[in-house]
Scaffold this motif. Structure first.
Motif, PDB file in Angstrom:
ATOM      1  N   LYS A  77      -0.810   7.243  -8.171  1.00 12.87           N
ATOM      2  CA  LYS A  77      -1.405   7.169  -6.834  1.00 12.87           C
ATOM      3  C   LYS A  77      -0.429   6.523  -5.850  1.00 12.87           C
ATOM      4  N   GLU A  78       0.210   5.433  -6.260  1.00  9.92           N
ATOM      5  CA  GLU A  78       1.188   4.759  -5.401  1.00  9.92           C
ATOM      6  C   GLU A  78       2.369   5.675  -5.098  1.00  9.92           C
ATOM      7  N   MET A  79       2.795   6.425  -6.096  1.00  7.35           N
ATOM      8  CA  MET A  79       3.914   7.346  -5.896  1.00  7.35           C
ATOM      9  C   MET A  79       3.556   8.434  -4.888  1.00  7.35           C
ATOM     10  N   ASN A  80       2.354   8.958  -4.977  1.00  5.69           N
ATOM     11  CA  ASN A  80       1.934  10.003  -4.038  1.00  5.69           C
ATOM     12  C   ASN A  80       1.976   9.510  -2.597  1.00  5.69           C
ATOM     13  N   VAL A  81       1.456   8.302  -2.402  1.00  5.93           N
ATOM     14  CA  VAL A  81       1.451   7.736  -1.054  1.00  5.93           C
ATOM     15  C   VAL A  81       2.876   7.436  -0.596  1.00  5.93           C
ATOM     16  N   GLY A  82       3.691   6.906  -1.519  1.00  5.05           N
ATOM     17  CA  GLY A  82       5.078   6.605  -1.180  1.00  5.05           C
ATOM     18  C   GLY A  82       5.856   7.846  -0.788  1.00  5.05           C
ATOM     19  N   ARG A  83       5.664   8.919  -1.520  1.00  7.01           N
ATOM     20  CA  ARG A  83       6.353  10.171  -1.175  1.00  7.01           C
ATOM     21  C   ARG A  83       5.915  10.686   0.198  1.00  7.01           C
ATOM     22  N   PHE A  84       4.628  10.533   0.470  1.00  2.54           N
ATOM     23  CA  PHE A  84       4.103  10.961   1.778  1.00  2.54           C
ATOM     24  C   PHE A  84       4.789  10.190   2.904  1.00  2.54           C
ATOM     25  N   TYR A  85       4.878   8.863   2.727  1.00  4.46           N
ATOM     26  CA  TYR A  85       5.549   8.050   3.746  1.00  4.46           C
ATOM     27  C   TYR A  85       7.019   8.445   3.876  1.00  4.46           C
ATOM     28  N   LEU A  86       7.639   8.739   2.753  1.00  8.75           N
ATOM     29  CA  LEU A  86       9.047   9.112   2.770  1.00  8.75           C
ATOM     30  C   LEU A  86       9.253  10.403   3.564  1.00  8.75           C
ATOM     31  N   GLU A  87       8.357  11.362   3.353  1.00  8.87           N
ATOM     32  CA  GLU A  87       8.457  12.629   4.083  1.00  8.87           C
ATOM     33  C   GLU A  87       8.234  12.430   5.580  1.00  8.87           C
ATOM     34  N   LYS A  88       7.394  11.453   5.918  1.00  7.27           N
ATOM     35  CA  LYS A  88       7.110  11.177   7.333  1.00  7.27           C
ATOM     36  C   LYS A  88       8.125  10.214   7.945  1.00  7.27           C
ATOM     37  N   ARG A  89       9.129   9.866   7.161  1.00 10.01           N
ATOM     38  CA  ARG A  89      10.179   8.934   7.583  1.00 10.01           C
ATOM     39  C   ARG A  89       9.651   7.534   7.905  1.00 10.01           C
ATOM     40  N   ASN A  90       8.534   7.217   7.283  1.00  4.39           N
ATOM     41  CA  ASN A  90       8.016   5.853   7.355  1.00  4.39           C
ATOM     42  C   ASN A  90       8.596   5.110   6.150  1.00  4.39           C
ATOM     43  N   TYR A  91       9.853   4.726   6.281  1.00  2.05           N
ATOM     44  CA  TYR A  91      10.594   4.207   5.134  1.00  2.05           C
ATOM     45  C   TYR A  91      10.087   2.841   4.671  1.00  2.05           C
ATOM     46  N   THR A  92       9.644   2.032   5.613  1.00  2.00           N
ATOM     47  CA  THR A  92       9.110   0.722   5.219  1.00  2.00           C
ATOM     48  C   THR A  92       7.837   0.886   4.400  1.00  2.00           C
ATOM     49  N   GLY A  93       6.955   1.782   4.854  1.00  3.65           N
ATOM     50  CA  GLY A  93       5.734   2.042   4.100  1.00  3.65           C
ATOM     51  C   GLY A  93       6.043   2.587   2.719  1.00  3.65           C
ATOM     52  N   ALA A  94       7.052   3.459   2.640  1.00  5.33           N
ATOM     53  CA  ALA A  94       7.448   4.022   1.353  1.00  5.33           C
ATOM     54  C   ALA A  94       7.978   2.945   0.425  1.00  5.33           C
ATOM     55  N   VAL A  95       8.809   2.070   0.947  1.00  4.96           N
ATOM     56  CA  VAL A  95       9.369   0.981   0.133  1.00  4.96           C
ATOM     57  C   VAL A  95       8.256   0.129  -0.465  1.00  4.96           C
ATOM     58  N   ASN A  96       7.237  -0.185   0.338  1.00  2.00           N
ATOM     59  CA  ASN A  96       6.142  -1.024  -0.151  1.00  2.00           C
ATOM     60  C   ASN A  96       5.434  -0.384  -1.338  1.00  2.00           C
ATOM     61  N   ARG A  97       5.242   0.914  -1.289  1.00  2.51           N
ATOM     62  CA  ARG A  97       4.562   1.617  -2.386  1.00  2.51           C
ATOM     63  C   ARG A  97       5.434   1.675  -3.638  1.00  2.51           C
ATOM     64  N   PHE A  98       6.692   2.010  -3.475  1.00  4.88           N
ATOM     65  CA  PHE A  98       7.588   2.106  -4.632  1.00  4.88           C
ATOM     66  C   PHE A  98       7.853   0.733  -5.236  1.00  4.88           C
ATOM     67  N   ARG A  99       7.862  -0.286  -4.378  1.00  4.26           N
ATOM     68  CA  ARG A  99       8.028  -1.656  -4.885  1.00  4.26           C
ATOM     69  C   ARG A  99       6.864  -2.034  -5.793  1.00  4.26           C
ATOM     70  N   ASP A 100       5.636  -1.639  -5.408  1.00  2.00           N
ATOM     71  CA  ASP A 100       4.478  -1.924  -6.258  1.00  2.00           C
ATOM     72  C   ASP A 100       4.615  -1.258  -7.628  1.00  2.00           C
ATOM     73  N   VAL A 101       5.162  -0.068  -7.651  1.00  2.00           N
ATOM     74  CA  VAL A 101       5.318   0.641  -8.921  1.00  2.00           C
ATOM     75  C   VAL A 101       6.267  -0.099  -9.852  1.00  2.00           C
TER      76      VAL A 101
END
Length: 291
Positions: free
Chosen positions: A178-202
């Motif tokens: 679930k965290e990966m899905n959200v992180g990938r979504f942020y990455l595609e939207k170029r919301n890199y900070t949001g993506a980092v937070n999700r991948f960091r949790d993983v």
């Protein structure tokens, strides 16, 4: 003093009553309500009937019989047996919430029973069987993990421990997904900070899951986009050290190389600290068919 309205209403009712009586045939006898008396079925009979239905594959009918024991003889020794079997038959019928309710009641009423571990297992499995795919809310997944963890803590010598541990790994893998899905979504939207937070949790919470390798590579990608190169290099270095044959490491290496960089671990980084003492756990987790 009664109001005139109240008096008028009273008179009207009286007149109506008199009119009804005057029209009654004196030889007619008014019907007298006789409540139907239903004899209680003995608890042992209900229990045996429930067992018979359960053996015939009639889970719903068995559950009904076991439920009647609780109503007719709640303090009989058959009530306790009926309650745990009610949890089981509801589970068999895929009535997960009813199985959870019955299991919780049994544990609350019989915490020291030898069957309490089984009731806890049924409860956990009922949550587990409702785990959705990784694109949806994971509340049931979290409840399954909590129920299995309680089983492991309260009944560490029960026969369900091995299976509970395996189910926890699968459920945690789902949370990581679930965290990966959200992180990938942020990455595609170029919301890199949001993506980092999700991948960091993983990488900090779900290191033993199958998603951790990709999470490290995605951290490399997100930090490169943010221009935080030391963290990007650290993520790639940790990935290469722990998973040298991973295709994700090859991708991270190529990405760094395209920017004139190479993997280099910063020991002070949270990424490096998260993997101190890390040992890879090899499991047969296949998840729920969703990436």
């Amino acid at each position: 003093m009664r109001s005139s309205t109240g008096l008028a209403l009273g008179v009207a009712l009286m007149l109506g009553g008199c009119d009804t009586l005057s029209n009654m045939n004196p030889f007619d006898k008014p019907e007298v309500y006789k409540p139907e008396v239903v004899a209680d079925v003995p608890a042992d009979r209900l229990y045996n009937e429930g067992l018979a239905r359960m053996q015939n594959g009639d889970s719903e009918g068995a559950t009904k019989k076991f439920g009647e024991i609780d109503k007719n003889a709640p303090f009989s020794p058959f009530a306790k047996k009926g309650l745990i079997l009610s949890a089981y038959t509801n589970y068999q019928a895929s009535k997960w919430d009813d199985a959870i309710t019955a299991s919780k009641r049994f544990i609350a009423q019989n915490p020291a029973s030898p069957d309490a571990a089984y009731a806890q297992y049924l409860m956990a499995m009922s949550y587990y069987n409702q785990i959705p795919d990784a694109t949806r809310d994971q509340e049931r997944t979290e409840k399954a993990i909590a129920a299995f963890d309680e089983l492991l803590q309260r009944y560490p010598k029960s026969e369900y421990v091995v299976d509970a541990k395996e189910k926890v790994l699968v459920a945690r893998d789902q949370l990581a997904g679930k965290e990966m899905n959200v992180g990938r979504f942020y990455l595609e939207k170029r919301n890199y900070t949001g993506a980092v937070n999700r991948f960091r949790d993983v990488i900090t919470k779900y290191q033993t899951t199958r998603h951790v390798e990709e999470a490290l590579m995605r951290l490399t990608e997100a930090y490169m986009a943010l221009g935080i190169t030391n963290e990007a290099q650290t993520a790639a270095a940790v990935l290469g050290h722990n998973f040298p044959d991973s295709p994700w490491y090859k991708d991270a290496y190529v990405l760094l190389e395209s920017g004139g960089l190479a993997p280099r671990e910063d020991r002070g980084s949270y990424i490096s600290r998260a993997f101190n003492g890390f040992s890879r756990v090899v499991t047969g987790i296949a998840g729920f068919g969703f990436r």
